[in-house]
Design an enzyme around this catalytic site. Structure first.
Site, PDB file in Angstrom:
ATOM      1  N   THR A   1       0.676  -1.306   0.140  1.00 28.87           N
ATOM      2  CA  THR A   1      -0.472   0.420   0.085  1.00 28.87           C
ATOM      3  C   THR A   1       0.962   1.409   0.092  1.00 28.87           C
ATOM      4  OG1 THR A   1      -0.047   0.504   2.514  1.00 28.87           O
ATOM      5  CG2 THR A   1      -1.890  -0.960   1.543  1.00 28.87           C
TER       6      THR A   1
ATOM      7  N   VAL B   1       6.119   3.200  -3.151  1.00 29.57           N
ATOM      8  CA  VAL B   1       6.772   2.164  -4.246  1.00 29.57           C
ATOM      9  C   VAL B   1       6.301   0.925  -4.756  1.00 29.57           C
ATOM     10  CG1 VAL B   1       8.689   0.564  -4.306  1.00 29.57           C
ATOM     11  CG2 VAL B   1       8.849   3.131  -3.919  1.00 29.57           C
TER      12      VAL B   1
ATOM     13  N   ARG C   1      -2.529  -1.456   9.212  1.00 30.33           N
ATOM     14  CA  ARG C   1      -2.525  -0.018   9.195  1.00 30.33           C
ATOM     15  C   ARG C   1      -3.866  -0.127   7.751  1.00 30.33           C
ATOM     16  NH1 ARG C   1       1.917   2.256  12.153  1.00 30.33           N
ATOM     17  NH2 ARG C   1       2.770   2.245   9.241  1.00 30.33           N
TER      18      ARG C   1
ATOM     19  N   ARG D   1      22.155  -3.806   1.310  1.00 32.59           N
ATOM     20  CA  ARG D   1      22.920  -3.681   0.132  1.00 32.59           C
ATOM     21  C   ARG D   1      24.260  -4.030   0.238  1.00 32.59           C
ATOM     22  NH1 ARG D   1      19.875   1.959  -0.578  1.00 32.59           N
ATOM     23  NH2 ARG D   1      17.102   1.131  -1.037  1.00 32.59           N
TER      24      ARG D   1
ATOM     25  N   CYS E   1      17.580   4.559  -5.119  1.00 29.04           N
ATOM     26  CA  CYS E   1      16.973   4.976  -6.721  1.00 29.04           C
ATOM     27  C   CYS E   1      17.916   6.538  -7.343  1.00 29.04           C
ATOM     28  CB  CYS E   1      15.829   6.418  -6.370  1.00 29.04           C
ATOM     29  SG  CYS E   1      15.832   7.026  -4.303  1.00 29.04           S
TER      30      CYS E   1
ATOM     31  N   ARG F   1      16.836  17.713  -0.516  1.00 28.07           N
ATOM     32  CA  ARG F   1      15.523  17.756  -1.002  1.00 28.07           C
ATOM     33  C   ARG F   1      14.661  18.516  -1.874  1.00 28.07           C
ATOM     34  NH1 ARG F   1      13.299  12.473  -0.638  1.00 28.07           N
ATOM     35  NH2 ARG F   1      14.086  12.694   1.590  1.00 28.07           N
TER      36      ARG F   1
ATOM     37  N   HIS G   1      13.933  12.078  -9.758  1.00 34.40           N
ATOM     38  CA  HIS G   1      15.174  13.003  -9.057  1.00 34.40           C
ATOM     39  C   HIS G   1      15.561  13.280 -10.499  1.00 34.40           C
ATOM     40  CE1 HIS G   1      13.907  10.753  -5.519  1.00 34.40           C
ATOM     41  NE2 HIS G   1      15.122   9.761  -5.242  1.00 34.40           N
TER      42      HIS G   1
ATOM     43  N   ASN H   1      12.132   8.257  -9.651  1.00 31.74           N
ATOM     44  CA  ASN H   1      12.530   7.794  -8.591  1.00 31.74           C
ATOM     45  C   ASN H   1      11.490   6.453  -8.192  1.00 31.74           C
ATOM     46  OD1 ASN H   1      10.588  10.075  -7.967  1.00 31.74           O
ATOM     47  ND2 ASN H   1      10.838   9.458  -5.293  1.00 31.74           N
TER      48      ASN H   1
HETATM   49  O1  25A Z   1      12.918   4.794   6.323  1.00 36.56           O
HETATM   50  P1  25A Z   1      12.712   3.531   6.119  1.00 36.56           P
HETATM   51  O2  25A Z   1      12.573   2.789   7.175  1.00 36.56           O
HETATM   52  O3  25A Z   1      13.734   2.850   5.449  1.00 36.56           O
HETATM   53  O4  25A Z   1      11.579   4.173   5.330  1.00 36.56           O
HETATM   54  C1  25A Z   1      10.632   3.192   4.096  1.00 36.56           C
HETATM   55  C2  25A Z   1       9.657   3.390   3.755  1.00 36.56           C
HETATM   56  O5  25A Z   1       9.109   2.606   4.300  1.00 36.56           O
HETATM   57  C3  25A Z   1       7.529   3.186   5.147  1.00 36.56           C
HETATM   58  C4  25A Z   1       7.494   4.541   3.981  1.00 36.56           C
HETATM   59  O6  25A Z   1       6.960   4.323   3.175  1.00 36.56           O
HETATM   60  C5  25A Z   1       8.946   4.552   4.084  1.00 36.56           C
HETATM   61  O7  25A Z   1       9.032   5.287   3.143  1.00 36.56           O
HETATM   62  N1  25A Z   1       8.263   2.859   6.412  1.00 36.56           N
HETATM   63  C6  25A Z   1       8.773   2.890   7.392  1.00 36.56           C
HETATM   64  N2  25A Z   1       8.430   2.875   8.200  1.00 36.56           N
HETATM   65  C7  25A Z   1       7.122   2.579   8.254  1.00 36.56           C
HETATM   66  C8  25A Z   1       6.567   3.268   9.082  1.00 36.56           C
HETATM   67  N3  25A Z   1       6.890   3.107  10.792  1.00 36.56           N
HETATM   68  C9  25A Z   1       6.424   2.791   7.146  1.00 36.56           C
HETATM   69  N4  25A Z   1       5.313   3.032   6.162  1.00 36.56           N
HETATM   70  C10 25A Z   1       4.898   3.178   7.285  1.00 36.56           C
HETATM   71  N5  25A Z   1       4.655   3.312   9.150  1.00 36.56           N
HETATM   72  P2  25A Z   1       5.448   4.244   2.575  1.00 36.56           P
HETATM   73  O8  25A Z   1       4.546   5.530   3.760  1.00 36.56           O
HETATM   74  O9  25A Z   1       4.835   4.637   1.472  1.00 36.56           O
HETATM   75  O10 25A Z   1       4.645   2.769   2.814  1.00 36.56           O
HETATM   76  C11 25A Z   1       5.555   2.085   2.560  1.00 36.56           C
HETATM   77  C12 25A Z   1       4.793   0.409   2.413  1.00 36.56           C
HETATM   78  O11 25A Z   1       5.656  -0.727   4.009  1.00 36.56           O
HETATM   79  C13 25A Z   1       3.964  -0.728   4.718  1.00 36.56           C
HETATM   80  N6  25A Z   1       4.735  -1.257   5.798  1.00 36.56           N
HETATM   81  C14 25A Z   1       5.139  -0.308   7.330  1.00 36.56           C
HETATM   82  N7  25A Z   1       5.962  -1.062   8.311  1.00 36.56           N
HETATM   83  C15 25A Z   1       5.009  -1.849   7.990  1.00 36.56           C
HETATM   84  C16 25A Z   1       4.452  -2.060   6.769  1.00 36.56           C
HETATM   85  N8  25A Z   1       4.009  -3.479   6.110  1.00 36.56           N
HETATM   86  C17 25A Z   1       4.374  -4.245   7.373  1.00 36.56           C
HETATM   87  N9  25A Z   1       4.345  -4.291   8.419  1.00 36.56           N
HETATM   88  C18 25A Z   1       4.925  -2.927   9.180  1.00 36.56           C
HETATM   89  N10 25A Z   1       5.408  -2.844   9.869  1.00 36.56           N
HETATM   90  C19 25A Z   1       3.118   0.216   4.572  1.00 36.56           C
HETATM   91  O12 25A Z   1       2.319  -0.294   5.087  1.00 36.56           O
HETATM   92  C20 25A Z   1       3.138   0.825   3.056  1.00 36.56           C
HETATM   93  O13 25A Z   1       2.520  -0.529   2.648  1.00 36.56           O
HETATM   94  P3  25A Z   1       1.171   1.061   6.142  1.00 36.56           P
HETATM   95  O14 25A Z   1       0.056   0.224   6.717  1.00 36.56           O
HETATM   96  O15 25A Z   1       1.765   0.937   7.350  1.00 36.56           O
HETATM   97  O16 25A Z   1       1.170   2.157   5.684  1.00 36.56           O
HETATM   98  C21 25A Z   1      -0.595   1.758   4.523  1.00 36.56           C
HETATM   99  C22 25A Z   1      -0.881   4.064   4.672  1.00 36.56           C
HETATM  100  O17 25A Z   1      -0.928   4.111   5.731  1.00 36.56           O
HETATM  101  C23 25A Z   1      -0.167   5.624   5.504  1.00 36.56           C
HETATM  102  N11 25A Z   1       0.673   5.496   7.570  1.00 36.56           N
HETATM  103  C24 25A Z   1       1.937   5.278   7.651  1.00 36.56           C
HETATM  104  N12 25A Z   1       2.554   5.895   8.997  1.00 36.56           N
HETATM  105  C25 25A Z   1       1.354   5.525   8.815  1.00 36.56           C
HETATM  106  C26 25A Z   1       0.118   5.350   8.679  1.00 36.56           C
HETATM  107  N13 25A Z   1      -0.925   5.627   9.028  1.00 36.56           N
HETATM  108  C27 25A Z   1      -0.540   5.724  10.494  1.00 36.56           C
HETATM  109  N14 25A Z   1      -0.071   5.577  10.788  1.00 36.56           N
HETATM  110  C28 25A Z   1       1.101   5.760  10.487  1.00 36.56           C
HETATM  111  N15 25A Z   1       2.008   6.454  11.531  1.00 36.56           N
HETATM  112  C29 25A Z   1       0.588   5.467   4.333  1.00 36.56           C
HETATM  113  O18 25A Z   1       0.685   6.641   4.069  1.00 36.56           O
HETATM  114  C30 25A Z   1      -0.422   4.279   3.829  1.00 36.56           C
HETATM  115  O19 25A Z   1      -0.622   4.756   2.748  1.00 36.56           O
HETATM  116  O1  L14 Z   2      16.665   3.458  -0.702  1.00 34.90           O
HETATM  117  O2  L14 Z   2      14.033  10.278  -0.254  1.00 34.90           O
HETATM  118  O3  L14 Z   2      17.862   4.333   0.835  1.00 34.90           O
HETATM  119  O4  L14 Z   2      14.171   9.805   1.632  1.00 34.90           O
HETATM  120  C1  L14 Z   2      16.797   5.899   1.779  1.00 34.90           C
HETATM  121  C2  L14 Z   2      15.522   7.728   1.771  1.00 34.90           C
HETATM  122  C3  L14 Z   2      15.355   6.145  -0.670  1.00 34.90           C
HETATM  123  C4  L14 Z   2      15.187   7.683  -1.059  1.00 34.90           C
HETATM  124  C5  L14 Z   2      17.039   4.402  -0.055  1.00 34.90           C
HETATM  125  C6  L14 Z   2      13.990   9.597   0.776  1.00 34.90           C
HETATM  126  C7  L14 Z   2      16.767   5.234   0.419  1.00 34.90           C
HETATM  127  C8  L14 Z   2      14.366   7.492   0.740  1.00 34.90           C
END
Ligand code: 25A
Ligand code: L14
Length: 341
Positions: A13, A16, A41, A101, A132, A238, A245, A318
């Site tokens: 969801t 990416v 969520r 990586r 990216c 940014r 990008h 990206n």
């Molecule tokens: O920096 P990192 O750690 O390398 O993270 C890189 C990317 O991962 C996601 C986030 O991308 C980020 O850019 N991410 C990391 N930590 C997260 C966190 N604690 C996180 N996302 C949510 N909470 P993203 O926002 O595009 O989401 C990427 C996908 O990852 C799923 N995901 C996150 N934690 C997960 C997980 N799946 C399984 N187990 C976990 N523990 C996430 O699903 C999404 O598909 P989701 O269900 O958590 O989020 C669905 C929608 O909810 C919104 N949302 C995000 N954070 C919150 C939230 N809603 C309420 N409260 C929040 N804290 C999002 O907008 C999303 O549409």
């Molecule tokens: O994939 O733009 O290592 O905030 C983490 C930071 C991707 C981009 C990664 C951002 C990056 C992200």
């Protein structure tokens, strides 16, 4: 006719993850069953794949039963924990986070650059998708390196907010809306306002004064190109752009490359489109790169400050080539060369 594969998308969801599902569909990846996974969520959400609504499941230890390929994009913590679980269950993991990586037992792959490295996946069951900003840069660097050996790269990036995820896309949109209606802005995702601003800060700061994003560009470039002698220095910024990008790249080569030679080499390089016609105001821009899979290169010109130097401008989507498309391309090579049915 080849066989079909059970594919899981972890983080389905997210910004990416949604692109990953779209890429599997667009590229006709042979999927027998798609398993979209996310956190609690996302419970109740669905993803649309080939016209069918599929319910998102909450990620857990049993999510990978029968899964053959698992594409991960839910952050580094989830990849660290669940990547090995998926691999143990028999899936090959293509991981978009930075978790694996630089692990020497994990291949780090851009299909246009080092497809031969994929085979190393048998050690851990994991293949890493690069950062990216690194992906789009090495797509342009590789053919020039093969022709003239690159000694040094100086790069500055102009990175879209979508790299940080959907919540950052929402934050930029809300700030712009607020500012244009004379309301106060809130910043939750970034430490400062991003609307009408630039932040020289991507990922966390390290003790050496660089950001982690900058050091990823150094280390990942050397690993993907298979050449630790390439010196890279980066400044990652940014900018208030939603998708794609941009990068200003300066290279110094061992052998002299003329601008014409470089343009010819890039025009024939896989995954590259040269957009370089200043007389008609044609150059790569984020608005044109978004929503397609090629890496656009333009503004190719000589660096007159050194004997063998070139400057150019590289732009790519990206979320697509920088993440989802590259991951699906890796999966395509995997089923063609290693998991053939
Ligand atoms: O920096 P990192 O750690 O390398 O993270 C890189 C990317 O991962 C996601 C986030 O991308 C980020 O850019 N991410 C990391 N930590 C997260 C966190 N604690 C996180 N996302 C949510 N909470 P993203 O926002 O595009 O989401 C990427 C996908 O990852 C799923 N995901 C996150 N934690 C997960 C997980 N799946 C399984 N187990 C976990 N523990 C996430 O699903 C999404 O598909 P989701 O269900 O958590 O989020 C669905 C929608 O909810 C919104 N949302 C995000 N954070 C919150 C939230 N809603 C309420 N409260 C929040 N804290 C999002 O907008 C999303 O549409
Ligand atoms: O994939 O733009 O290592 O905030 C983490 C930071 C991707 C981009 C990664 C951002 C990056 C992200």
């Amino acid at each position: 006719m080849g066989g079909t594969y059970r594919v899981a998308v972890v983080g389905a969801t997210g910004a990416v993850g949604q692109q990953m599902v779209a890429c599997l569909e667009e590229r006709n990846f042979p999927v027998s069953r798609l398993v979209p996974l996310a956190s609690e969520r996302s419970l109740g959400k669905t993803v649309t794949f080939l016209g069918k609504e599929i319910s998102v499941e909450v990620l857990n230890e049993d999510s990978f039963d029968g899964v053959e390929i698992a594409l991960f994009s839910a952050g580094g913590g989830i990849s660290k924990e669940y990547g090995p679980i998926a691999a143990r269950a028999g899936a090959v993991v293509v991981d978009n986070s930075s978790a694996w990586r630089m692990d020497p037992e994990v291949p780090l792959v851009v299909p246009e650059v080092n497809p031969q490295d994929i085979g190393l996946y048998t050690k851990t069951g994991i293949i890493a998708n690069p950062n990216c900003s690194t992906i789009q840069m090495v797509v342009a660097l590789k053919p020039l390196h093969d022709a003239a050996r690159i000694k040094r790269v100086v790069v500055s990036t102009y990175q879209a907010v979508s790299g940080t995820g959907q919540k950052a896309v929402d934050e930029l949109a809300e700030q712009v809306r607020a500012l244009l209606s004379c309301q106060p802005t809130k910043n939750k995702v970034y430490p400062h306002r991003i609307a009408f601003n630039c932040l020289p800060h991507i990922d966390v700061f390290l003790p050496n004064g660089y950001t982690k994003e900058e050091m990823k560009m150094v280390n990942e470039t050397q690993k993907i190109m298979g050449d630790d002698s390439i010196q890279v220095t980066a400044t990652t910024v940014r900018v208030p752009v939603f998708y794609s990008h941009s990068e200003a790249v300066n290279i110094e080569t061992e052998r002299k490359l003329t601008v014409d030679e470089a343009r010819k080499i890039l025009a024939q390089a896989p995954g590259v489109k040269v957009v370089d016609n200043p007389a008609k105001n044609e150059y790569p821009m984020p608005l044109d790169a978004a929503g397609q899979d090629l890496t656009l290169v333009g503004r190719i010109r000589e660096d007159f400050s050194i004997p063998n130097g070139l400057n150019f401008w590289v732009v790519a989507d990206n979320l697509r080539k920088g993440a989802a498309t590259n991951a699906v391309q890796i999966a395509e090579l995997l089923i063609r060369d290693y998991l053939r049915k």
